[in-house]
Enzyme design. Structure first.
Site, PDB file in Angstrom:
ATOM      1  N   ILE A 206      47.360 -51.503   7.413  1.00 53.33           N
ATOM      2  CA  ILE A 206      46.145 -50.952   8.020  1.00 53.33           C
ATOM      3  C   ILE A 206      45.768 -51.974   9.092  1.00 53.33           C
ATOM      4  O   ILE A 206      45.748 -53.176   8.838  1.00 53.33           O
ATOM      5  CB  ILE A 206      45.014 -50.737   6.973  1.00 53.33           C
ATOM      6  CG1 ILE A 206      43.704 -50.305   7.627  1.00 53.33           C
ATOM      7  CG2 ILE A 206      44.782 -51.952   6.100  1.00 53.33           C
ATOM      8  CD1 ILE A 206      42.613 -49.890   6.605  1.00 53.33           C
ATOM      9  N   SER A 207      45.521 -51.486  10.308  1.00 58.47           N
ATOM     10  CA  SER A 207      45.310 -52.391  11.438  1.00 58.47           C
ATOM     11  C   SER A 207      44.046 -53.232  11.280  1.00 58.47           C
ATOM     12  O   SER A 207      43.126 -52.881  10.543  1.00 58.47           O
ATOM     13  CB  SER A 207      45.211 -51.587  12.735  1.00 58.47           C
ATOM     14  OG  SER A 207      46.308 -50.724  12.863  1.00 58.47           O
ATOM     15  N   GLN A 208      44.033 -54.329  12.044  1.00 60.43           N
ATOM     16  CA  GLN A 208      42.865 -55.202  12.101  1.00 60.43           C
ATOM     17  C   GLN A 208      41.690 -54.427  12.730  1.00 60.43           C
ATOM     18  O   GLN A 208      41.885 -53.741  13.736  1.00 60.43           O
ATOM     19  CB  GLN A 208      43.240 -56.396  12.988  1.00 60.43           C
ATOM     20  CG  GLN A 208      42.194 -57.444  13.125  1.00 60.43           C
ATOM     21  CD  GLN A 208      42.493 -58.398  14.280  1.00 60.43           C
ATOM     22  OE1 GLN A 208      43.479 -58.240  14.987  1.00 60.43           O
ATOM     23  NE2 GLN A 208      41.636 -59.362  14.451  1.00 60.43           N
TER      24      GLN A 208
END
Ligand code: SAH
Length: 214
Positions: A60-62
């Site tokens: 899950i992206s930053q």
């Protein structure tokens, strides 16, 4: 249930310090329970400004990257938007709060099923999902005013440009190797495309075809 309110407002401050000023983007993120999109083991890290592992070796992206990509996409509430790489569903859910309809494609069956459950529990009824190879886009639903790709492609995929309206915007990380990727903002014009380089990023690769066994 843990109350993440303090952590959440710290995250919003970090995003503002990171250069995010669009109020609609900041409130979409503030209204999204990130803890619901990550595995149990990492829930305590839900509001840290960092990428986290999800199933099937994906991430899950930053939050700052999600915010930058969302801001750069200039989403309007009349737009039909395509996301490629559903992953946890976090980015899709945030986009769905800003647009009319959100279509999202994921190649891993497990991730798709988990994301679908989250969308249902959050009553995100304007999201439509498909398990498939997002590199081919979603021809039956095209054209889209906006496209966001959340896995790194080797080159700007021409198929996706074809599925964008004139004046439409696509945000896509480009780069063959993981430590040499740039985030591109591509605008489709009457005669071709304009490309703006938004700087270095690090994404998992866009993989063609489907994994065996889901
Ligand atoms: N947007 C996600 C982050 C995704 S990580 C989130 O908010 O959590 C990138 C995702 O793209 C992974 O789940 C990976 O399985 C998926 N992916 C990679 N190549 C793909 C392809 N060709 N088609 C669809 N999904 C793809």
């Amino acid at each position: 249930m843990t109350d993440f309110r303090a952590e959440k407002s710290k995250l919003i401050e970090a995003l503002q310090e990171g250069g995010i000023s669009d109020e609609s983007v900041l409130s979409a993120i503030a209204d999204t329970p990130r803890e619901l999109f990550i595995p149990e083991t990492f829930k305590n890290h839900a509001y840290e400004n960092s990428a986290l592992p999800i199933d099937r070796g994906q991430t899950i992206s930053q939050p700052l990257v999600v915010a930058k990509m969302t801001e750069a996409l200039e989403v309007h509430n009349r737009h039909k938007v395509l996301e490629i790489g559903t992953g946890s569903g976090y980015q899709a859910y945030i986009l769905s709060k800003l647009c009319r309809r959100l279509f999202t494609i994921e190649r891993h069956r497990l991730l798709m099923q988990q994301a679908e459950k989250r969308f249902q529990s959050l009553r995100a009824y304007n999201i439509t999902t498909m398990r498939g190879d997002g590199g081919r886009g979603w021809p039956e639903q095209a054209p889209f005013e906006r496209i966001m790709v959340t896995a790194a492609a080797e080159d700007i995929p021409p198929v996706l440009i074809d599925q964008l309206t004139v004046g439409g915007i696509m945000i896509v990380p480009i780069g063959a190797v993981e430590d040499h990727q740039d985030l591109l903002k591509v605008t489709k014009t009457e005669s071709g495309i304009d490309v703006e380089d938004m700087g270095p990023v690090r994404f998992v690769p866009l993989v063609s075809g489907l994994p065996t066994g889901g």
